[in-house]
Design a protein around this motif. Sequence first.
Motif, PDB file in Angstrom:
ATOM      1  N   GLY A  32       2.487  -0.703  -7.238  1.00 20.94           N
ATOM      2  CA  GLY A  32       1.728  -0.521  -8.463  1.00 20.94           C
ATOM      3  C   GLY A  32       0.250  -0.467  -8.209  1.00 20.94           C
ATOM      4  O   GLY A  32      -0.254  -1.001  -7.213  1.00 20.94           O
ATOM      5  N   GLU A  81       3.234   3.566  -9.080  1.00 20.23           N
ATOM      6  CA  GLU A  81       2.925   3.591 -10.502  1.00 20.23           C
ATOM      7  C   GLU A  81       1.451   3.254 -10.636  1.00 20.23           C
ATOM      8  O   GLU A  81       1.017   2.199 -10.151  1.00 20.23           O
ATOM      9  N   GLN A 102       8.336  -0.286 -16.806  1.00 25.58           N
ATOM     10  CA  GLN A 102       7.582   0.914 -17.199  1.00 25.58           C
ATOM     11  C   GLN A 102       7.825   1.274 -18.661  1.00 25.58           C
ATOM     12  O   GLN A 102       7.793   2.409 -19.057  1.00 25.58           O
ATOM     13  N   TYR A 152      -1.905   2.990 -13.298  1.00 23.75           N
ATOM     14  CA  TYR A 152      -2.364   2.936 -14.680  1.00 23.75           C
ATOM     15  C   TYR A 152      -3.884   2.810 -14.710  1.00 23.75           C
ATOM     16  O   TYR A 152      -4.494   2.174 -13.859  1.00 23.75           O
ATOM     17  N   MET A 184       4.666  -2.501 -15.729  1.00 27.01           N
ATOM     18  CA  MET A 184       5.306  -2.360 -14.421  1.00 27.01           C
ATOM     19  C   MET A 184       6.349  -3.452 -14.203  1.00 27.01           C
ATOM     20  O   MET A 184       7.423  -3.213 -13.653  1.00 27.01           O
ATOM     21  N   SER A 242       3.388   8.196 -12.368  1.00 26.56           N
ATOM     22  CA  SER A 242       4.163   7.542 -11.318  1.00 26.56           C
ATOM     23  C   SER A 242       4.891   8.592 -10.495  1.00 26.56           C
ATOM     24  O   SER A 242       5.021   9.753 -10.884  1.00 26.56           O
TER      25      SER A 242
END
Length: 774
Positions: A38, A99, A121, A101, A117, A30
């Motif tokens: 996100g 962020e 986090q 992932y 999120m 992030s």
Amino acid sequence: MVFCCLMPVILAQDTAPGCQLTRNNMGGFSKGGDILIGGIMWVYASALQREATFRVKPVPATCQTFTLQNYQWVQAMMFAIEEINNNPTLLPNITLGFEIYDSCRMFQRSLQGTLQMLSGQEVSTPNYRCNRALPPAAIIGDSGSTRSIVLALILGLYRYPQISYAATSPLLGDRNLFPSFFRTVPSDDFQSLGLAQLVIHFGWTWVGILASDDDYGQQCSQVVQQELIKAGACLAFNENILLGRADKNALHIAQVIKSSTATAFVVISSVAYLPPLLNEMVRQNVTGKTWIASEGWSTSFIVPFEKYSDILSSTIGFAFHSGEMVGFQEYFTSIHPSTYPEDTFVRRFWEGAFSCQWLDWENPLTRDNKTKKCTGAEKLDSLPLNSIMDFRITSNIYNAVYATAVALDDLRNCLKYGGSSHQETCANISAFHPWQFPISVCSPSCPNGFRKAIIRGKPTCCFQCVQCLIGEISNLTDSNECFACPWDQWPNDKLNICIPKITDFLAYEEPFGAVLATSSISLSVIPIVILALFIHYRNTPIIKASNSKLSYVLLLSLTLCFLCSLAFIGYPISEKCLLRQAAFGITFALCVSCILARTIMVVIAFNATKPNSDLRRWVGPELSYTVISVGTLIQIVLCVFWLAMAPPFSEYDIKMHPGIILLQCNEGSTIAFWCMLGYLGFLASFSFIVAFLARKLPDSFNEAQFITFSMLAFLSVWLSFIPAYLSTKGKYMVAMEIFAILSSSTSLVSCIFFPKCYIILFRSERNTKSRLMG
């Protein structure tokens, strides 16, 4: 013991300073900012998941098969955010962070990354947030339709904006199920029709279908199958790639394709599910087949592999439009592990790009002395990056980030939300709820009562709102078409529901009908009063001179003329429609026949006084009764013939006035109606001519003069009635006929009987035989 403040996701903004949760490493990274975006993407193509024993805590899955091509998805998001942060006109003085992932193409990891999120986090705790920072303004992802559906079911509960860059399932277009889901790719509905049309275009009528057993493959294959069958093609086979099996059912599918006489088949699948099948087809040497590829693998990096060139040499398919990202290739070639230390994927990308290994990094792969070591001095611009640079999905991610940024900028500049909320004031850009943020559109939504109309030369997202036509409604936002209301219903003012039409007829309850009914009853009393007066003074000279019995019949017929107008008021049932015109025609024929008989008798009576006149034998009442009977009988015959051949009936008129049902009587035969009315005109005209010729007979009380005036008034009323009647419809046409009936009847009563009543009541000295004889 772990302590944490627990607050609802959609409300919480702050937590206590000591709020801590155990972090679960998801393989992402992030970067901070005033507002976060996100991202859920798959950089690793698969994951190794140990079987759960339910005795110990499950070990997290290990991601495998790093894909160089998909790493540019991550870089596209970072590139777009950096570009926006450097743009002084878009979100000025606001820094976007992110962020990201890696889901490794696993449902669990996609869901886990999303919940982390939302929860702050940290550990995924549904419905709670443990972080001072704002939740992500939007979540971009996931790539697959099935994984996106899983996320959308959760994010939709809190109206968190979700923008997918590759999920194409038509199911995701349902706003009721997924209220906060958006995407930057078209629905599979378009691709499915396109694949079927492609097969039909080449005249392939014997084809097979191969689809992955997920939402993407199954929904798309169903539409393709329906369209092919509709076009007259036949299916050689319809097989599924079983994702739950390690070999993806490759052996069975390869044997089916090899043994089938079909040389063309449609393959609807994501690229990650095809290698087992392709390897099996290489092993069995299945060649000479034409592959029709869906967008999920048509432009994938596996297609040009030399290993599969023999079996994939005849491949045709669809692909997403490759967007333009100015400056991205230069940005991508500037990547270096030292430049982006927070990027957990960059070292793995470096190893894959240069076929080397880092000495100071714990590499999950088995090390050996034969692999060269990564030094960091390698140059990306020296590599043939065109082989992995594909802007089809990448540009969709880029567009998704920009859509989020534009929506945030609209929120920042909103005046009373600019249509994005129903509240009175604008949201604070530093503290907004997620549902105050799903607006970045080419055209605003079309409300109820409107439909979307395509603007020629513009994309489908750009349209104009056209109000529904008269008699149509639309009760959905952004409706593509309007729907006609049933015949007995009409749109409301907002054009979003159909309501019963107003039934309109001349009713007793409405003021207009009440006035006419009251007038009819009141005026009908006048002939009755005069009749009573004539009976009381029946022995006076003026009554005897005017043929009292004929006067009685005339007064009774005039009473019926006034009362027949009541048949035209009220609900027009069939019986009323059948009889009202006939009753009007016969009663008026009787009335005018009586007047004609009186006129003839005046002329005969005067001429019969001359010496040796032959008219003396006609002075008796027989002639009067004959004239009345013949004159009325002709009208009765006309009406009977009319009712027998084309009887009137009640009907609904829905065309004359929009939104109103005119309940009225259809006269059955217009010719018969005008013949009946014309016959009355003939009788009145004949009476007028006879009375006019006899108006100057030497008599102190010449009744012919009064008859002349009465017939003149009668004819004037009905001649005026004709154009007025033809120019109106519905209850006003009925009211016009009632008015003509009342007016003409009143003129007859006034002109013929009022002078006699005046003499009887106020000038009795004139009511003598000598005065009447002059």
